[in-house]
Design a protein around this motif. Sequence first.
Motif, PDB file in Angstrom:
ATOM      1  N   GLY A  98       0.811  -1.211   0.000  1.00  0.00           N
ATOM      2  CA  GLY A  98       0.000   0.000   0.000  1.00  0.00           C
ATOM      3  C   GLY A  98       0.845   1.261   0.000  1.00  0.00           C
ATOM      4  O   GLY A  98       0.537   2.232  -0.701  1.00  0.00           O
ATOM      5  N   ASP A 149      -6.747   1.223  -2.295  1.00  0.00           N
ATOM      6  CA  ASP A 149      -6.888   2.085  -1.124  1.00  0.00           C
ATOM      7  C   ASP A 149      -8.267   2.745  -1.169  1.00  0.00           C
ATOM      8  O   ASP A 149      -8.561   3.505  -2.099  1.00  0.00           O
ATOM      9  N   TRP A 210      -2.087   2.233   4.055  1.00  0.00           N
ATOM     10  CA  TRP A 210      -2.974   3.287   3.560  1.00  0.00           C
ATOM     11  C   TRP A 210      -2.875   4.566   4.365  1.00  0.00           C
ATOM     12  O   TRP A 210      -3.483   5.574   4.003  1.00  0.00           O
TER      13      TRP A 210
END
Length: 211
Positions: A98, A149, A210
Amino acid sequence: MRPAASSSSKQIRVLLAEDQTMLRGALAALLELESDIKVIAQAANGREAHKLARDLSPDVVVTDIEMPEMTGLEFAAALKESASKAKVIILTTFARAGYLRRALDAGARGYLLKDRPASELAEAIRRVHAGLRAVDPGLAAEAWSADEDPLSDRERQILRRAGDGRSSAEIAAELRLSEGTVRNYLSEAIAKLGAANRVDAARIARSHGWL
């Protein structure tokens, strides 16, 4: 923090942004051993790094992700938005898809982990300066197959602060929003992540890279 004297045009001019003083100094010292690399300035937080990048126009920026005032990813995005010619390398402890995906979206050309040999950083600087990428192939492949995300930039800003233990009132004051607006953003983030509460939401988001 301290701009250096002007260097030869043949050297790659590097801005180093890292909030840990000892690590920042060690990285600068190691890079100075390379005859074709010159550390022209150092910054202890993202906002300071952004100002130095505007003032000094480095060839390459090496930045951590987690920094006070402005994260490395926010810093990279700000450089991209301003059409800066500086090429960004993220140097971090986060081996998470991420984070890498967000770094690439923010315009970073390199993504290296801090546990790699110092020689790899110098080589990465040369690669991105030459217009190439310097990203671990395995992590890159994982990034593009990872979950998307779900958070907006504002939800991310608020959830990061909530995860650090700040109240809705504190977050509202810092971001110049109403407390109701902050609570609404937190509710949206919690729902998107399927979390039990704001702390759980921050934990889930961090585990995916994220935040």
